[in-house]
Design a protein around this motif. Sequence first.
Motif, PDB file in Angstrom:
ATOM      1  N   MET A 502       0.855  -1.197   0.000  1.00 13.26           N
ATOM      2  CA  MET A 502       0.000   0.000   0.000  1.00 13.26           C
ATOM      3  C   MET A 502       0.878   1.230   0.000  1.00 13.26           C
ATOM      4  SD  MET A 502      -3.141  -0.756   2.436  1.00 13.26           S
ATOM      5  CE  MET A 502      -4.249  -2.081   2.007  1.00 13.26           C
ATOM      6  N   ARG A 503       0.606   2.107  -0.924  1.00 13.57           N
ATOM      7  CA  ARG A 503       1.399   3.330  -0.982  1.00 13.57           C
ATOM      8  C   ARG A 503       0.706   4.402  -0.147  1.00 13.57           C
ATOM      9  NH1 ARG A 503       2.403   5.958  -6.761  1.00 13.57           N
ATOM     10  NH2 ARG A 503       0.298   6.727  -6.457  1.00 13.57           N
ATOM     11  N   THR A 504       1.476   5.119   0.627  1.00  9.49           N
ATOM     12  CA  THR A 504       0.866   6.202   1.407  1.00  9.49           C
ATOM     13  C   THR A 504       0.475   7.319   0.449  1.00  9.49           C
ATOM     14  OG1 THR A 504       2.985   7.257   1.874  1.00  9.49           O
ATOM     15  CG2 THR A 504       2.225   5.622   3.468  1.00  9.49           C
ATOM     16  N   LEU A 505      -0.352   8.190   0.968  1.00  8.04           N
ATOM     17  CA  LEU A 505      -0.973   9.226   0.157  1.00  8.04           C
ATOM     18  C   LEU A 505      -0.001   9.957  -0.786  1.00  8.04           C
ATOM     19  CD1 LEU A 505      -3.824  10.247   0.096  1.00  8.04           C
ATOM     20  CD2 LEU A 505      -3.208  11.926   1.829  1.00  8.04           C
ATOM     21  N   ASP A 506      -0.259   9.850  -2.086  1.00  7.30           N
ATOM     22  CA  ASP A 506       0.574  10.566  -3.062  1.00  7.30           C
ATOM     23  C   ASP A 506      -0.244  11.731  -3.607  1.00  7.30           C
ATOM     24  OD1 ASP A 506       2.462  11.374  -4.865  1.00  7.30           O
ATOM     25  OD2 ASP A 506       2.168   9.729  -6.258  1.00  7.30           O
ATOM     26  N   ILE A 507      -0.492  12.668  -2.717  1.00  7.00           N
ATOM     27  CA  ILE A 507      -1.365  13.767  -3.089  1.00  7.00           C
ATOM     28  C   ILE A 507      -0.574  15.058  -2.934  1.00  7.00           C
ATOM     29  CG2 ILE A 507      -2.402  14.487  -0.875  1.00  7.00           C
ATOM     30  CD1 ILE A 507      -5.004  13.480  -2.473  1.00  7.00           C
ATOM     31  N   TRP A 527       4.329  20.571  -3.852  1.00  5.54           N
ATOM     32  CA  TRP A 527       3.994  19.963  -2.567  1.00  5.54           C
ATOM     33  C   TRP A 527       3.229  18.680  -2.808  1.00  5.54           C
ATOM     34  CZ3 TRP A 527      -0.083  21.976   1.362  1.00  5.54           C
ATOM     35  CH2 TRP A 527       0.349  21.729   2.676  1.00  5.54           C
ATOM     36  N   ARG A 528       3.900  17.608  -3.121  1.00  3.75           N
ATOM     37  CA  ARG A 528       3.201  16.352  -3.406  1.00  3.75           C
ATOM     38  C   ARG A 528       3.850  15.184  -2.670  1.00  3.75           C
ATOM     39  NH1 ARG A 528       4.330  13.569  -9.285  1.00  3.75           N
ATOM     40  NH2 ARG A 528       3.161  11.975  -8.208  1.00  3.75           N
ATOM     41  N   GLY A 529       3.117  14.057  -2.642  1.00  4.56           N
ATOM     42  CA  GLY A 529       3.641  12.821  -2.069  1.00  4.56           C
ATOM     43  C   GLY A 529       4.097  12.993  -0.638  1.00  4.56           C
ATOM     44  N   MET A 599      10.150   2.045  -0.568  1.00  2.81           N
ATOM     45  CA  MET A 599      10.006   3.386  -1.145  1.00  2.81           C
ATOM     46  C   MET A 599       9.963   3.307  -2.670  1.00  2.81           C
ATOM     47  SD  MET A 599      13.815   4.980  -0.780  1.00  2.81           S
ATOM     48  CE  MET A 599      13.740   6.007  -2.211  1.00  2.81           C
ATOM     49  N   MET A 600       9.309   4.304  -3.248  1.00  2.00           N
ATOM     50  CA  MET A 600       9.276   4.391  -4.704  1.00  2.00           C
ATOM     51  C   MET A 600      10.544   5.091  -5.164  1.00  2.00           C
ATOM     52  SD  MET A 600       5.772   3.907  -5.853  1.00  2.00           S
ATOM     53  CE  MET A 600       5.876   4.714  -7.408  1.00  2.00           C
ATOM     54  N   ILE A 601      11.071   4.634  -6.290  1.00  2.00           N
ATOM     55  CA  ILE A 601      12.174   5.370  -6.915  1.00  2.00           C
ATOM     56  C   ILE A 601      11.549   6.124  -8.080  1.00  2.00           C
ATOM     57  CG2 ILE A 601      14.413   5.181  -8.093  1.00  2.00           C
ATOM     58  CD1 ILE A 601      14.642   4.263  -5.249  1.00  2.00           C
ATOM     59  N   GLU A 602      11.314   7.402  -7.873  1.00  4.89           N
ATOM     60  CA  GLU A 602      10.660   8.237  -8.890  1.00  4.89           C
ATOM     61  C   GLU A 602      11.451   9.514  -9.139  1.00  4.89           C
ATOM     62  OE1 GLU A 602       6.062   7.917  -8.288  1.00  4.89           O
ATOM     63  OE2 GLU A 602       6.962   8.362  -6.356  1.00  4.89           O
ATOM     64  N   VAL A 603      12.194   9.928  -8.118  1.00  7.80           N
ATOM     65  CA  VAL A 603      12.954  11.177  -8.233  1.00  7.80           C
ATOM     66  C   VAL A 603      14.420  10.791  -8.528  1.00  7.80           C
ATOM     67  CG1 VAL A 603      13.566  13.326  -7.054  1.00  7.80           C
ATOM     68  CG2 VAL A 603      11.408  12.198  -6.530  1.00  7.80           C
ATOM     69  N   ASN A 625       6.716   6.040 -14.417  1.00  4.30           N
ATOM     70  CA  ASN A 625       5.921   7.161 -14.951  1.00  4.30           C
ATOM     71  C   ASN A 625       6.529   8.492 -14.516  1.00  4.30           C
ATOM     72  OD1 ASN A 625       4.278   5.016 -15.556  1.00  4.30           O
ATOM     73  ND2 ASN A 625       2.771   5.463 -13.980  1.00  4.30           N
ATOM     74  N   ASP A 626       6.791   8.607 -13.230  1.00  2.00           N
ATOM     75  CA  ASP A 626       7.372   9.848 -12.735  1.00  2.00           C
ATOM     76  C   ASP A 626       8.874   9.913 -12.985  1.00  2.00           C
ATOM     77  OD1 ASP A 626       5.399  11.592 -11.743  1.00  2.00           O
ATOM     78  OD2 ASP A 626       4.988  10.169 -10.133  1.00  2.00           O
ATOM     79  N   LEU A 627       9.543   8.768 -12.882  1.00  2.00           N
ATOM     80  CA  LEU A 627      11.001   8.790 -13.103  1.00  2.00           C
ATOM     81  C   LEU A 627      11.303   9.327 -14.513  1.00  2.00           C
ATOM     82  CD1 LEU A 627      13.793   8.141 -11.939  1.00  2.00           C
ATOM     83  CD2 LEU A 627      13.628   5.878 -12.957  1.00  2.00           C
ATOM     84  N   ASP A 635       6.650  17.094 -18.717  1.00  2.00           N
ATOM     85  CA  ASP A 635       5.373  16.937 -18.019  1.00  2.00           C
ATOM     86  C   ASP A 635       4.621  15.726 -18.572  1.00  2.00           C
ATOM     87  OD1 ASP A 635       2.752  17.203 -17.180  1.00  2.00           O
ATOM     88  OD2 ASP A 635       2.691  19.376 -17.448  1.00  2.00           O
ATOM     89  N   ARG A 636       4.311  14.764 -17.710  1.00  2.00           N
ATOM     90  CA  ARG A 636       3.693  13.530 -18.200  1.00  2.00           C
ATOM     91  C   ARG A 636       2.257  13.722 -18.656  1.00  2.00           C
ATOM     92  NH1 ARG A 636       3.198   9.900 -12.613  1.00  2.00           N
ATOM     93  NH2 ARG A 636       1.180   9.110 -13.238  1.00  2.00           N
ATOM     94  N   ASN A 637       1.649  14.879 -18.348  1.00  2.07           N
ATOM     95  CA  ASN A 637       0.254  15.117 -18.717  1.00  2.07           C
ATOM     96  C   ASN A 637       0.082  16.109 -19.859  1.00  2.07           C
ATOM     97  OD1 ASN A 637      -0.625  13.453 -16.709  1.00  2.07           O
ATOM     98  ND2 ASN A 637      -0.839  15.100 -15.218  1.00  2.07           N
TER      99      ASN A 637
HETATM  100 MG    MG Z   1       4.445   8.373  -9.370  1.00  6.65          MG
END
Ligand code: MG
Length: 753
Positions: A502-507, A527-529, A599-603, A625-627, A635-637
């Motif tokens: 379960m990933r903690t809030l990525d908001i 200010w995310r994750g 932990m996620m490796i995204e940064v 996706n973020d990496l 920008d991924r979007n």
């Molecule tokens: Mg991500």
Amino acid sequence: MLTQLRDIVDHVAKAESLDDALALLVKNTRHSMHTECCSVYLMSNDNLRLELMATEGLKAKPKTVSLGIDEGLVGLVARSCEPLNLANASVHPSYKYIPSIAEYKFNSFLATPIIYRRQNLGVLVVQQKEKRQFTEVEESFLVTLSAQLAVILAHAKAHESWSTQLQPQSIEQKQFKGISASNGVAIAPLWFDDAQPRIESILPSSCLDTEQEQDRLGTAVELALKDFRRAKKRFEQELNTETLAIFDLFTHLLNDPMLKGDLKKQINQGDSAEWALRQVIESYAGRFEKMSDSYLSERANDVRELGQRLLYFLNYEGKLELDLAHPVILVTTQLTASMLASVPQDKLKAVISLEGAANSHAAILSRALGIPAIMGVEFNPTHYHQNLAIVDGYSGALYIKPTEALIQEYTELQNEELALSELITQDLDKPTFTRDEHQMKIYLNAGLSADTSIAVNQGVDGVGLYRTEIPFLLQQRFPSEEEQYLQYKTILETYPKKPVIMRTLDIGGDKPLPYLPIEEENPFLGWRGIRFTLDHPDIFLLQLKAMVRANIGNGNLSIMLPMISGLPELKQARKLINQAYEEVLGESEGDFSQPRIGMMIEVPSMLYLLPRVVGLVDFISVGTNDLTQYLLAVDRNNARVSHVYESYHPAVLLALKQIIDTANQYKLPVSVCGELAGDPIGCLLLLGLGYQSLSMNTSNVAKVKYIIRQVSQQEVEQLVATLLHHDDAEQILTDMIGFFEEKDLSGFIRAGR
Ligand code: MG
Ligand code: PEP
């Protein structure tokens, strides 16, 4: 200057035909720039010739002259894609005298290419007798005008709103392009369904009898609830609960006292039920739309769909399904999940949506139903209602009035597809081994729905990523610890004895909560994750405690931290996890076990710090996706730079190699949970790099398992080792396509026809 520019563009855009538009363009441009001649040339369909479409000043009549792409100064501008500014054109080596044009009297020459998204549509030219260089201001005026003109031309061409000699209206095959949303191919007549009233066209209206209006609304809500239950039941046999959750989401929203209250309030103020509905739905949809995360902003469409459905039931006269005699390719302005549900499955060959993106619930649903789908196709469907068409869901291509040869080709493809889908579901529940006996563990990505339960999927080794943010976004407030506990418990119990990460809030900046708006210039860097949750230990601890409590008696929980960019964040988060654990331990009884922490490796910073996280985490999972977004600074979007977002970019592969090598060196378990893991080419690249654990969406599980079983780890490893030397993603893709062909796997990557 700006006013003149706007005037020209406005006139051109309002013209009734292409000829009128271009005549207006040259007239107004010549006038604004005080030149003696202005002409516009458009590129032929085969990109080999430039046809003079309109002129003020040249002797020739429009459409009587055309130049080869390698001829004259106009050809040079088209080839070089650069403006050309000459004081004396006739002395330029590329100058070509064309008697029918009789341009000998003009000396100065300024031309710009008309380019839309790298495609050259033509050339715009101004000329003057006086031998003089055009000024920089004049040059930039023409360049700006061409850029704006390009958008209008491209749009008109796509919608065929202007007929031209270059693109004649004919009985010939037509081809359009959209975004591939669900793979597969279909051949059937098009059916354009635009009969339903659109919520956005409801105009302000009032009512005399508010009670009667409340009753109408009440009945519509009841009918809609019944319809969602029916649709859910109907799809239950075919779909997993994750996808079915759209109907739960609708039910949840319809039962929401706040939504009902707002509608009631609006009617009590004297509005008609329809007008009340439009206002309330728009305000709810607006909240989602503001979120820059593509998945979440697309939930605005779900809210609108709900409104659309309610509107339908406000006018309901007893007929629910489209009455179709033959199977069709359904064309809609905005595809919705209920629309999909309202067409009998045996009558639905494929769907085309003029608007929308590949992440909408309707797209997810069509993938789960195995219905080919393409979104964002720019064409005018009213011209082609009931015309035979081919939908290629792999490449996003739509062919209307296809040739016999193309029909034949796609019929063969369909037969191959059928055989393929039977093949990949065999042995789905067995573990996945390569030919040389290397095991690849396959996990599920879940949580992108409002549903509290998730799919019990055959053949997965557990849940590799459970995204927890959706319940936080669908509410009017933070969910309580108890609400979260119940949800997490259901999920952990769904996968007894299998790990659930379960990933903690990525908001945060990119996914603002409706009840906690965050305004940021650069949300993806904001200010995310973990940055948000560490700043809000109150919210974070509540979530952690709910997770730890849910794990009592289950023992299969792992907690994963998103967006970690440095060690202090990791250490602080660990401290809070311990605190939550100790608190639950003191408050509760039962069979306790410490959750694993990952932990996620995204940064990208974490690539350099990886050896130092050893001992601080039990595992890592790569969020490609973020990496990719942060590594390539794209920008991924953002659709405008989507071509720069290259999943197979050599730098992405090198980063993935560095991660696996370091993880292996330190014996740190590692997995990949970004979209790359569920992609046919991506899964082999990851296998070749040495990854042994992948996490993906339900729809990719069978495919990926099958592909991995067809290859040996050794051969893929050798192949990937050579790919790492390539300079660009294109070369990597080409070699991978070659490998898929060699292995008889090209059926999985038909994109790019
Ligand atoms: Mg991500
Ligand atoms: C990722 O970034 O690859 C990932 C899995 O997380 P998300 O898509 O939720 O940002």
